[in-house]
Write a protein that holds these residues in place. Structure first.
Motif, PDB file in Angstrom:
ATOM      1  N   ILE A 102     -45.418  -4.560   9.506  1.00 42.44           N
ATOM      2  CA  ILE A 102     -45.182  -5.986   9.875  1.00 42.44           C
ATOM      3  C   ILE A 102     -43.888  -6.325   8.846  1.00 42.44           C
ATOM      4  O   ILE A 102     -44.040  -5.903   7.835  1.00 42.44           O
ATOM      5  CB  ILE A 102     -46.418  -7.004   9.333  1.00 42.44           C
ATOM      6  N   PRO A 103     -43.017  -7.230   9.441  1.00 42.01           N
ATOM      7  CA  PRO A 103     -41.895  -7.618   8.439  1.00 42.01           C
ATOM      8  C   PRO A 103     -42.497  -8.343   7.256  1.00 42.01           C
ATOM      9  O   PRO A 103     -43.566  -9.318   7.014  1.00 42.01           O
ATOM     10  CB  PRO A 103     -41.198  -8.740   9.062  1.00 42.01           C
ATOM     11  N   THR A 104     -42.189  -7.617   5.896  1.00 45.32           N
ATOM     12  CA  THR A 104     -42.770  -8.337   4.636  1.00 45.32           C
ATOM     13  C   THR A 104     -41.752  -8.730   3.674  1.00 45.32           C
ATOM     14  O   THR A 104     -40.611  -8.138   3.532  1.00 45.32           O
ATOM     15  CB  THR A 104     -43.441  -6.890   4.046  1.00 45.32           C
ATOM     16  N   VAL A 105     -41.810  -9.829   3.100  1.00 41.99           N
ATOM     17  CA  VAL A 105     -40.851 -10.740   2.311  1.00 41.99           C
ATOM     18  C   VAL A 105     -41.555 -10.907   1.051  1.00 41.99           C
ATOM     19  O   VAL A 105     -42.949 -11.233   0.914  1.00 41.99           O
ATOM     20  CB  VAL A 105     -40.593 -11.925   3.039  1.00 41.99           C
ATOM     21  N   SER A 106     -41.097 -10.833   0.000  1.00 44.01           N
ATOM     22  CA  SER A 106     -41.317 -11.181  -1.472  1.00 44.01           C
ATOM     23  C   SER A 106     -40.587 -12.143  -1.978  1.00 44.01           C
ATOM     24  O   SER A 106     -39.037 -12.077  -2.083  1.00 44.01           O
ATOM     25  CB  SER A 106     -41.453 -10.228  -2.282  1.00 44.01           C
ATOM     26  N   THR A 107     -40.901 -13.374  -2.475  1.00 45.10           N
ATOM     27  CA  THR A 107     -39.991 -14.249  -3.393  1.00 45.10           C
ATOM     28  C   THR A 107     -40.016 -13.724  -4.648  1.00 45.10           C
ATOM     29  O   THR A 107     -40.869 -13.525  -5.269  1.00 45.10           O
ATOM     30  CB  THR A 107     -40.681 -15.547  -3.242  1.00 45.10           C
ATOM     31  N   PHE A 132     -41.797  -0.766  -8.162  1.00 44.87           N
ATOM     32  CA  PHE A 132     -42.058   0.094  -7.090  1.00 44.87           C
ATOM     33  C   PHE A 132     -42.540  -0.441  -5.847  1.00 44.87           C
ATOM     34  O   PHE A 132     -42.157  -0.119  -4.749  1.00 44.87           O
ATOM     35  CB  PHE A 132     -43.213   1.186  -7.649  1.00 44.87           C
ATOM     36  N   SER A 133     -43.401  -1.699  -5.806  1.00 44.60           N
ATOM     37  CA  SER A 133     -43.646  -2.316  -4.720  1.00 44.60           C
ATOM     38  C   SER A 133     -42.658  -2.994  -4.095  1.00 44.60           C
ATOM     39  O   SER A 133     -42.470  -3.164  -2.965  1.00 44.60           O
ATOM     40  CB  SER A 133     -44.653  -3.399  -5.141  1.00 44.60           C
ATOM     41  N   LEU A 134     -41.646  -3.729  -5.088  1.00 40.79           N
ATOM     42  CA  LEU A 134     -40.608  -4.227  -4.399  1.00 40.79           C
ATOM     43  C   LEU A 134     -39.636  -3.475  -3.755  1.00 40.79           C
ATOM     44  O   LEU A 134     -39.091  -4.041  -2.692  1.00 40.79           O
ATOM     45  CB  LEU A 134     -39.767  -5.132  -5.694  1.00 40.79           C
ATOM     46  N   LYS A 135     -39.629  -2.371  -3.780  1.00 42.37           N
ATOM     47  CA  LYS A 135     -38.799  -1.215  -3.459  1.00 42.37           C
ATOM     48  C   LYS A 135     -39.189  -0.976  -1.925  1.00 42.37           C
ATOM     49  O   LYS A 135     -38.576  -0.500  -1.171  1.00 42.37           O
ATOM     50  CB  LYS A 135     -38.401  -0.013  -4.172  1.00 42.37           C
ATOM     51  N   HIS A 136     -40.562  -1.387  -1.683  1.00 40.21           N
ATOM     52  CA  HIS A 136     -41.094  -1.046  -0.288  1.00 40.21           C
ATOM     53  C   HIS A 136     -40.901  -2.315   0.595  1.00 40.21           C
ATOM     54  O   HIS A 136     -41.272  -2.296   1.698  1.00 40.21           O
ATOM     55  CB  HIS A 136     -42.204  -0.460  -0.460  1.00 40.21           C
ATOM     56  N   MET A 137     -40.520  -3.418  -0.107  1.00 41.15           N
ATOM     57  CA  MET A 137     -40.535  -4.658   0.739  1.00 41.15           C
ATOM     58  C   MET A 137     -39.238  -4.759   1.842  1.00 41.15           C
ATOM     59  O   MET A 137     -37.976  -4.088   1.547  1.00 41.15           O
ATOM     60  CB  MET A 137     -40.406  -5.918  -0.132  1.00 41.15           C
ATOM     61  N   ASP A 138     -39.383  -5.429   2.830  1.00 42.38           N
ATOM     62  CA  ASP A 138     -38.380  -5.641   4.005  1.00 42.38           C
ATOM     63  C   ASP A 138     -37.184  -6.433   3.584  1.00 42.38           C
ATOM     64  O   ASP A 138     -36.080  -6.265   3.576  1.00 42.38           O
ATOM     65  CB  ASP A 138     -38.718  -5.843   5.097  1.00 42.38           C
ATOM     66  N   TYR A 139     -37.950  -7.473   3.000  1.00 41.90           N
ATOM     67  CA  TYR A 139     -36.729  -8.784   2.628  1.00 41.90           C
ATOM     68  C   TYR A 139     -37.175  -9.457   1.097  1.00 41.90           C
ATOM     69  O   TYR A 139     -38.270  -9.357   0.904  1.00 41.90           O
ATOM     70  CB  TYR A 139     -36.737  -9.766   3.802  1.00 41.90           C
TER      71      TYR A 139
END
Length: 380
Positions: A102-107, A132-139
């Protein structure tokens, strides 16, 4: 468009205000669900604002059965995007992506390197896990251009980073008490001849409270007609250290700690000058709130603040840590009511035109649409 927002639910301050303000307005234009991992004030306040809230209690961070429950929810209700807020949600989002596409976004609400500065263990462990988690986010959605450039400088792909400024609801301020009544709660006698200088922030080293105190000390050596008010609480060790400084330097008559102030508009109504002395900031709501209350503003030139405050137009900026310049600016504004009025009106107009909750929600809708046109396939 169905968006699932995920947050720990223990957040306070700017992140809490941002998410609730955003989702309240977004819910008018999209199908929004907020999942909190804790049943605390965040979830209660979000519900009160009409946001669809689901609590999936995760009492310990290592209890990861929550991942399976969230995947089932995403799959069953066919959400289009998973939007994460904060380190805990980012970690859960990363685990979800390993099993469900699923497209995953982090603010990016703050500089993640400083999120756990008050605890060495958490800084070493949680900061590393979050990176490490942020590196796996799509956007990513950065709340300032400065944060976008920060991410690019740390190796994140520029074309995956959007910018959406914090927004605030533009409404007339309603004060439940007069300046005199508010100040009397703290045994402060109001005087029309005095100038009241306030700061509303956490009592934490990153917020630069010593800069505020040293500037106050310098001002009070020549001008005893200024009252400095500190609204906020924090770790007892830091709070006691700041209070000891005030006591040691005999500033108690003019520097008052108010602790946490819930009715923040009444605080802003009571002051003449709003100050922020942070060493690191994003796009702080303390300045947006002060601006809507038409208060002249002085703050450190850090983070996204210069994207909100235009120096010598909508406020005054000083270099990080320069309490001498802060003291100079306080004295300048204290002695010039017309200049205070000019800066406060300019800041109000700038917020109204650029940083409303409606603008923030509109930008997010545009971002979501842009992401969905990327046609990332959803499913296991």
């Amino acid at each position: 468009m169905k968006i699932l927002h995920l947050i720990s639910g223990g957040d306070q301050g700017g992140a809490k205000t941002h998410v609730i303000t955003l989702l309240r307005e977004l819910s008018k234009n999209a199908d929004i669900t907020l999942v909190c991992l804790l049943e605390q004030d965040f979830a209660i306040e979000a519900r009160d604002q009409g946001i669809n809230v689901i609590v999936m209690q995760q009492n310990k961070r290592y209890k990861l059965d929550i991942v399976k429950s969230l995947i089932s929810m995403l799959e069953k209700d066919k959400y289009d995007i998973l939007h994460c807020h904060g380190a805990r949600a980012n970690f859960i989002g990363m685990l979800i992506k390993k099993k469900y596409s699923i497209p995953t976004v982090s603010t990016i609400h703050s500089d993640y390197k400083f999120d756990f500065d008050n605890n060495l263990y958490k800084k070493l462990v949680y900061t590393t896990l979050n990176y490490f988690s942020l590196k796996h986010m799509d956007y990513f959605i950065a709340i300032t251009n400065q944060f976008k450039q920060m991410l690019v400088g740390r190796g994140f792909k520029q074309d995956k980073i959007y910018v959406a400024y914090n927004g605030i609801k533009i409404t007339p301020r309603n004060y439940s008490m007069s300046r005199e009544e508010f100040l009397s709660r703290y045994n402060i006698k109001y005087s029309q001849d005095k100038i009241y200088v306030g700061i509303a922030t956490r009592l934490h080293p990153v917020k630069g409270i010593p800069v505020f105190l040293k500037a106050a000390e310098k001002v009070l050596k020549t001008n005893n007609n200024i009252q400095f008010l500190i609204a906020g609480n924090g770790d007892a060790n830091y709070t006691n250290k700041y209070k000891e400084y005030v006591k040691t330097n005999k500033l108690e008559d003019n520097v008052v700690f108010l602790n946490f102030v819930k009715d923040i508009d009444n605080f802003y109504n009571a002051i003449d000058i709003n100050v922020l002395t942070s060493h690191s900031e994003s796009f702080p709501y303390a300045l947006l709130e002060g601006g809507l209350n038409k208060k002249a503003t002085i703050c450190s030139r850090v983070g996204g603040i210069p994207e909100m405050i235009i120096n010598e137009q909508s406020g005054l900026l000083f270099e990080d840590g320069n309490y001498d310049k802060l003291a100079e600016y306080v004295e300048r504004l204290a002695g010039d009511v017309e200049l205070r009025l000019q800066y406060s009106n300019n800041l109000y107009n700038r917020i109204e035109n650029n940083f409303s909750d409606k603008n923030m929600a509109k930008t997010h809708i545009e971002i979501y649409r842009s992401i969905l046109t990327g046609n990332i396939k959803r499913g296991r």
